[in-house]
Design an enzyme around this catalytic site. Structure first.
Site: not given
Length: 234
Positions: A140-142
C-alpha cells in the site's frame, strides 16, 4: 528562470505539511535558515495549523486560514499496513492512498492556482524509493508513493510554462518517528540494500528539498530526485 521581482519583494512564504516532526520539521527549519517564512500543518500537536490532508474540507479550511504561499512541501504521509498484499484489507489500503496520494492531490489543487497567478512557485512532493522498488510487505505504501511520482510528473508538465516548478524527492529509509511503526525486518532489509550502509537523516533530505524550493532550480520540473545512499538503480 523567473526570479522574484526585486530586492523589495517580501520574503517567500512556505507551507509544509507533516511539519510537526521528521522530514517535515527538518524542512521547515532549513527553509527558515534561508529566510523563508514557514507555516507548518499537521494532525500532530506542535504545528501552526491542524489539517487532515486526506479530507477535502480540511484542506479548504487550511487554505482559507493560511492564505497564499509561494512554496508547498507535501511531507505528510503514513506507512500504512505492514502486511503481505494478500493479507491487506481494503480499508487500510484506501486509508494509505487517501493520505499519501489524495493528500498531495488536494494540497496541490488548493495552493498551486495562487502560485500560477503570481507567476512563481515551488512544490516538492515526498515520494519514496519504495515507489520505484516496491517493498515486500508494504504494498500500500509503495503503491501510494508511486502514485505521488506519477502525479508529480503530470502536474509538472501541466504547470511548466507558468513559473511553478513541481518536483518529487524519493528517500530511502530515514531516521524519523514515522518509521517507528515500520516492521524492523523491513528496515533491516532496506539498510542492507543501501550501499552507504546506514539510514539517512531528516536534515539530509531537508537540504535537498530546500534547494528544490529555491531560485537555484530553474530548469527542472516533473522530476524525481533520489536520496537513497546509493540504493536507487533508476
Amino acid at each position: 528562470m523567473q526570479p522574484r521581482a526585486s530586492s523589495a519583494t517580501p520574503p517567500l512564504r512556505a507551507l509544509v505539511t507533516g511539519g510537526a516532526s521528521g522530514i517535515g520539521a527538518a524542512t521547515a527549519q532549513r527553509l527558515r535558515e534561508d529566510g523563508v517564512e514557514v507555516l507548518t500543518a499537521d494532525l500532530a500537536a506542535g504545528a501552526d495549523f491542524s489539517v487532515d490532508v486526506s479530507d477535502e474540507q480540511s484542506v479548504a479550511a487550511l487554505a482559507a486560514a493560511c492564505g497564499p504561499v509561494d512554496i508547498l512541501v507535501n511531507s505528510a504521509g503514513i506507512i500504512g499496513p505492514n502486511a503481505p498484499v494478500l493479507d491487506t484489507d481494503l480499508a487500510s489500503w484506501r486509508k494509505t492512498f487517501a493520505v499519501n496520494a489524495d493528500g498531495v492531490f488536494l494540497m496541490c489543487r488548493a495552493f498551486a492556482p495562487g502560485m500560477v497567478e503570481r507567476g512563481w512557485g515551488r512544490i516538492v512532493n515526498l515520494a519514496s524509493i519504495a515507489a520505484k522498488d516496491g517493498n515486500a510487505g508494504m504494498a500500500a505504501y509503495s503503491s501510494s508513493k508511486a502514485a505521488v511520482i506519477a502525479l508529480t510528473k503530470s502536474i509538472g508538465k501541466e504547470l511548466a510554462p507558468t513559473g511553478v516548478l513541481v518536483n518529487a524527492v524519493a528517500p530511502a529509509a530515514i531516521e524519523t518517528p514515522m518509521n517507528a511503526t515500520t516492521d524492523p525486518a523491513v528496515l533491516a532489509r532496506s539498510q542492507a540494500m543501501t550501499p552507504m550502509q546506514r539510514f539517512g537523516t531528516a536534515a539530509e533530505i531537508a537540504e535537498l528539498i530546500a534547494w528544490l524550493c529555491s531560485d537555484r532550480v530553474s530548469f527542472s520540473t516533473g522530476a524525481v530526485y533520489d536520496a537513497s545512499g546509493g540504493r536507487a538503480t533508476y
